[in-house]
Design a protein around this motif. Sequence first.
Motif, PDB file in Angstrom:
ATOM      1  N   ARG A 149       0.819  -1.215   0.000  1.00 30.29           N
ATOM      2  CA  ARG A 149       0.000   0.000   0.000  1.00 30.29           C
ATOM      3  C   ARG A 149       0.855   1.269   0.000  1.00 30.29           C
ATOM      4  O   ARG A 149       0.672   2.153  -0.841  1.00 30.29           O
ATOM      5  CB  ARG A 149      -0.925  -0.001   1.222  1.00 30.29           C
ATOM      6  N   ARG A 150       1.797   1.376   0.929  1.00 35.59           N
ATOM      7  CA  ARG A 150       2.575   2.616   0.990  1.00 35.59           C
ATOM      8  C   ARG A 150       3.493   2.791  -0.220  1.00 35.59           C
ATOM      9  O   ARG A 150       3.439   3.827  -0.900  1.00 35.59           O
ATOM     10  CB  ARG A 150       3.371   2.691   2.293  1.00 35.59           C
ATOM     11  N   PRO A 151       4.360   1.824  -0.538  1.00 37.19           N
ATOM     12  CA  PRO A 151       5.272   2.076  -1.662  1.00 37.19           C
ATOM     13  C   PRO A 151       4.580   2.172  -3.016  1.00 37.19           C
ATOM     14  O   PRO A 151       5.092   2.839  -3.924  1.00 37.19           O
ATOM     15  CB  PRO A 151       6.229   0.877  -1.613  1.00 37.19           C
ATOM     16  N   LEU A 152       3.412   1.545  -3.166  1.00 34.22           N
ATOM     17  CA  LEU A 152       2.745   1.571  -4.460  1.00 34.22           C
ATOM     18  C   LEU A 152       1.739   2.707  -4.604  1.00 34.22           C
ATOM     19  O   LEU A 152       1.434   3.131  -5.719  1.00 34.22           O
ATOM     20  CB  LEU A 152       2.020   0.249  -4.714  1.00 34.22           C
ATOM     21  N   LEU A 153       1.199   3.203  -3.492  1.00 33.87           N
ATOM     22  CA  LEU A 153       0.110   4.171  -3.587  1.00 33.87           C
ATOM     23  C   LEU A 153       0.376   5.481  -2.854  1.00 33.87           C
ATOM     24  O   LEU A 153      -0.052   6.537  -3.320  1.00 33.87           O
ATOM     25  CB  LEU A 153      -1.184   3.557  -3.024  1.00 33.87           C
ATOM     26  N   GLU A 154       1.029   5.432  -1.726  1.00 35.10           N
ATOM     27  CA  GLU A 154       1.098   6.612  -0.866  1.00 35.10           C
ATOM     28  C   GLU A 154       2.437   7.310  -0.878  1.00 35.10           C
ATOM     29  O   GLU A 154       2.568   8.398  -0.332  1.00 35.10           O
ATOM     30  CB  GLU A 154       0.743   6.209   0.574  1.00 35.10           C
ATOM     31  N   ALA A 163      -0.658   0.447 -10.871  1.00 36.19           N
ATOM     32  CA  ALA A 163       0.669  -0.119 -10.657  1.00 36.19           C
ATOM     33  C   ALA A 163       0.559  -1.388  -9.816  1.00 36.19           C
ATOM     34  O   ALA A 163      -0.222  -1.449  -8.859  1.00 36.19           O
ATOM     35  CB  ALA A 163       1.565   0.895  -9.961  1.00 36.19           C
ATOM     36  N   LEU A 164       1.346  -2.389 -10.176  1.00 34.59           N
ATOM     37  CA  LEU A 164       1.359  -3.655  -9.464  1.00 34.59           C
ATOM     38  C   LEU A 164       2.796  -4.052  -9.170  1.00 34.59           C
ATOM     39  O   LEU A 164       3.699  -3.804  -9.973  1.00 34.59           O
ATOM     40  CB  LEU A 164       0.696  -4.756 -10.304  1.00 34.59           C
ATOM     41  N   ALA A 165       3.002  -4.689  -8.029  1.00 35.50           N
ATOM     42  CA  ALA A 165       4.324  -5.182  -7.665  1.00 35.50           C
ATOM     43  C   ALA A 165       4.625  -6.470  -8.417  1.00 35.50           C
ATOM     44  O   ALA A 165       3.740  -7.100  -8.995  1.00 35.50           O
ATOM     45  CB  ALA A 165       4.396  -5.415  -6.157  1.00 35.50           C
ATOM     46  N   LEU A 223       4.786  -1.573 -13.234  1.00 35.22           N
ATOM     47  CA  LEU A 223       4.979  -0.291 -12.573  1.00 35.22           C
ATOM     48  C   LEU A 223       4.872   0.818 -13.610  1.00 35.22           C
ATOM     49  O   LEU A 223       4.931   0.577 -14.814  1.00 35.22           O
ATOM     50  CB  LEU A 223       6.347  -0.242 -11.891  1.00 35.22           C
ATOM     51  N   HIS A 224       4.734   2.048 -13.139  1.00 33.94           N
ATOM     52  CA  HIS A 224       4.663   3.202 -14.023  1.00 33.94           C
ATOM     53  C   HIS A 224       5.800   4.159 -13.708  1.00 33.94           C
ATOM     54  O   HIS A 224       6.316   4.168 -12.588  1.00 33.94           O
ATOM     55  CB  HIS A 224       3.322   3.916 -13.856  1.00 33.94           C
ATOM     56  N   PRO A 225       6.203   4.982 -14.666  1.00 35.42           N
ATOM     57  CA  PRO A 225       7.300   5.919 -14.406  1.00 35.42           C
ATOM     58  C   PRO A 225       7.006   6.821 -13.208  1.00 35.42           C
ATOM     59  O   PRO A 225       5.853   7.154 -12.920  1.00 35.42           O
ATOM     60  CB  PRO A 225       7.373   6.734 -15.703  1.00 35.42           C
ATOM     61  N   ALA A 226       8.071   7.213 -12.524  1.00 32.85           N
ATOM     62  CA  ALA A 226       7.940   8.053 -11.334  1.00 32.85           C
ATOM     63  C   ALA A 226       7.305   9.388 -11.673  1.00 32.85           C
ATOM     64  O   ALA A 226       7.306   9.838 -12.825  1.00 32.85           O
ATOM     65  CB  ALA A 226       9.317   8.267 -10.697  1.00 32.85           C
ATOM     66  N   PRO A 242      14.157   5.528  -6.023  1.00 35.23           N
ATOM     67  CA  PRO A 242      15.133   4.820  -6.876  1.00 35.23           C
ATOM     68  C   PRO A 242      15.279   3.335  -6.569  1.00 35.23           C
ATOM     69  O   PRO A 242      15.734   2.578  -7.421  1.00 35.23           O
ATOM     70  CB  PRO A 242      16.446   5.585  -6.594  1.00 35.23           C
ATOM     71  N   ASN A 243      14.891   2.909  -5.363  1.00 35.62           N
ATOM     72  CA  ASN A 243      14.998   1.481  -5.035  1.00 35.62           C
ATOM     73  C   ASN A 243      13.745   0.707  -5.432  1.00 35.62           C
ATOM     74  O   ASN A 243      13.434  -0.329  -4.859  1.00 35.62           O
ATOM     75  CB  ASN A 243      15.265   1.296  -3.540  1.00 35.62           C
ATOM     76  N   TRP A 244      13.050   1.197  -6.472  1.00 29.72           N
ATOM     77  CA  TRP A 244      11.795   0.580  -6.904  1.00 29.72           C
ATOM     78  C   TRP A 244      11.972  -0.865  -7.330  1.00 29.72           C
ATOM     79  O   TRP A 244      11.005  -1.637  -7.360  1.00 29.72           O
ATOM     80  CB  TRP A 244      11.181   1.368  -8.061  1.00 29.72           C
ATOM     81  N   SER A 245      13.201  -1.266  -7.672  1.00 30.34           N
ATOM     82  CA  SER A 245      13.408  -2.630  -8.142  1.00 30.34           C
ATOM     83  C   SER A 245      13.034  -3.671  -7.095  1.00 30.34           C
ATOM     84  O   SER A 245      12.748  -4.823  -7.429  1.00 30.34           O
ATOM     85  CB  SER A 245      14.859  -2.836  -8.589  1.00 30.34           C
ATOM     86  N   VAL A 246      13.021  -3.273  -5.813  1.00 32.73           N
ATOM     87  CA  VAL A 246      12.573  -4.189  -4.763  1.00 32.73           C
ATOM     88  C   VAL A 246      11.122  -4.595  -5.012  1.00 32.73           C
ATOM     89  O   VAL A 246      10.741  -5.760  -4.856  1.00 32.73           O
ATOM     90  CB  VAL A 246      12.722  -3.539  -3.372  1.00 32.73           C
ATOM     91  N   LEU A 247      10.312  -3.630  -5.423  1.00 32.20           N
ATOM     92  CA  LEU A 247       8.917  -3.921  -5.745  1.00 32.20           C
ATOM     93  C   LEU A 247       8.817  -4.826  -6.965  1.00 32.20           C
ATOM     94  O   LEU A 247       7.932  -5.668  -7.062  1.00 32.20           O
ATOM     95  CB  LEU A 247       8.159  -2.622  -6.028  1.00 32.20           C
ATOM     96  N   ALA A 248       9.718  -4.645  -7.913  1.00 30.08           N
ATOM     97  CA  ALA A 248       9.655  -5.403  -9.152  1.00 30.08           C
ATOM     98  C   ALA A 248      10.010  -6.867  -8.947  1.00 30.08           C
ATOM     99  O   ALA A 248       9.474  -7.751  -9.612  1.00 30.08           O
ATOM    100  CB  ALA A 248      10.592  -4.780 -10.190  1.00 30.08           C
ATOM    101  N   GLU A 249      10.918  -7.135  -8.030  1.00 26.00           N
ATOM    102  CA  GLU A 249      11.451  -8.483  -7.868  1.00 26.00           C
ATOM    103  C   GLU A 249      10.661  -9.320  -6.860  1.00 26.00           C
ATOM    104  O   GLU A 249      10.603 -10.540  -6.964  1.00 26.00           O
ATOM    105  CB  GLU A 249      12.912  -8.386  -7.416  1.00 26.00           C
ATOM    106  N   ARG A 250      10.092  -8.682  -5.889  1.00 28.29           N
ATOM    107  CA  ARG A 250       9.478  -9.422  -4.786  1.00 28.29           C
ATOM    108  C   ARG A 250       7.968  -9.546  -4.984  1.00 28.29           C
ATOM    109  O   ARG A 250       7.269  -8.545  -5.140  1.00 28.29           O
ATOM    110  CB  ARG A 250       9.782  -8.712  -3.459  1.00 28.29           C
TER     111      ARG A 250
END
Length: 498
Positions: free
Chosen positions: A134-139, A441-443, A450-453, A144-152
């Motif tokens: 919820r927080r990293p994807l929406l709030e 956006a989805l992890a 994901l979408h661009p920052a 720059p460490n978005w790759s954590v969301l991409a991999e997990r």
Amino acid sequence: MIGAGMGAMAAAARLAVAGHRVVVYEHTETYGGGVRRHERDGFCFDTGPGLLTLPAVYRDLFLKTGKEPLEDRVDLVQVDPSSRHLFADGSEVSLPNASRAGVVAALDEALGAGTGQRWGDFLVRAREAWDRTRRPLLEEPLWPNWSVLAEREPYPAVPHKRVLRTRRAGTLAEVGAWELRDPRLAALLESHALAYGLDPRETPASAAVLPYMEHAFGTWYVRGGLRELARAVYERCLARRVEFVFGAEVVRILEKDGRAAGVELRDGTVAEADHVVAGVDHHRLGVMTEHRLYGEGDVRPDPRQWARPGRLTVLLALRGPREPGAVHRTVVHAPDRTAELDFLSRRSGRPALPTVTVLRPDDPALRPDEDHESVVVSAVLPSDEERGEDDTAERFTDLVVQAAETALPGLRGRLLWSEVRTPGHADAETGAALGGIPAPALAAGGGRFLHPANTTPLPGLYRVGGWSHPGGGLPHAGMSGALVAGLIVEGPEFRGSQ
């Protein structure tokens, strides 16, 4: 501000309250982006979203920009039942709004003992995925460490034994097949992805958050149609002295001393600015900036997103009253799932009967009198198909209406007139390339969902709306506006809502 979509207006109102002078340049003649209305002969139709989830996003907007409840500006009501589902085997179920116990009981009664419990257990796991993302994807802004969301993969899939191996679901389709173990429950699950043109066979299991959001926060309708929500946000902007210039197409973003410095309109007009907020898709924003939008390590749009599926909508003006007990939203599930998905993903060029959503709001504001009814029927299709030479869109429209007849017996006998809106209409009204639907956006999924920052490598230039973090959908658009306003007002140290 480029564009008067919901995300851009949400940012504009917040920035104006913070003391910024805000000017919005919109290439069409009205506001709202895809949240529009069509009127004819006393009938009114929402041509974009017809329902709202997570109304808290817009409640927060109105409180933060005027200390006024959203409900003072629009008549917001819960839809109950939340939805009715018609399956290919002839079974059906109506699901109560925001009630886990009620949904479990309804599924058990309609689809057989045990189905409700499996769906209820799935919702518990979906909540865990929601809590993790919820927080990293929406709030929060996309850091720059978005790759954590991409991999997990945040969805806690149940171990599935298959021959000599134990596997866990990695896609939404696998969740349906291995955990729900009923094609009707799988169809119910997958319909939440299909609404955004996502193929559940490729969509990560983290998309479980989509049905969870609807279950946890309810499904809501705005009296008079969702266009009334857009009107309320627009009027809030005007009250905060946001300026709107309609019929003004931005063709270039100006730079000075290495940062965004304003915009140039098609007629040659130049408007200087300290910050530029762009509510347009990747393709058009790339043209405006000569494709200098991404730095090393940035989230970049998946090439497949240039031809995102679009939505085909059929507006039906019907004679005869809406029958007592008619459900606001009915989802008619496709009889041949594989054929539908293969057409949507371009593995097959042959249109198949699609999953169709039928919206029948009981709202006097949308019909000329009690002896008529306005209905909106929609489905997704490859967004450039209507440009072909084989009349694919026309054939697809026939299939959409055919499916809708399952939910509306006698439809053709009641029909006064209909109008069809293809993805091309969305292209013209929102600027989305080929009228594609931006998905939330989805992890997981390697970052493809994901979408661009909201920030860009060009200082002073920000992205807002469905084609930027946190993605598409009315709640997500409102969140993107809050994130952009926070980044401009507080600077790079902004960490999102608390």
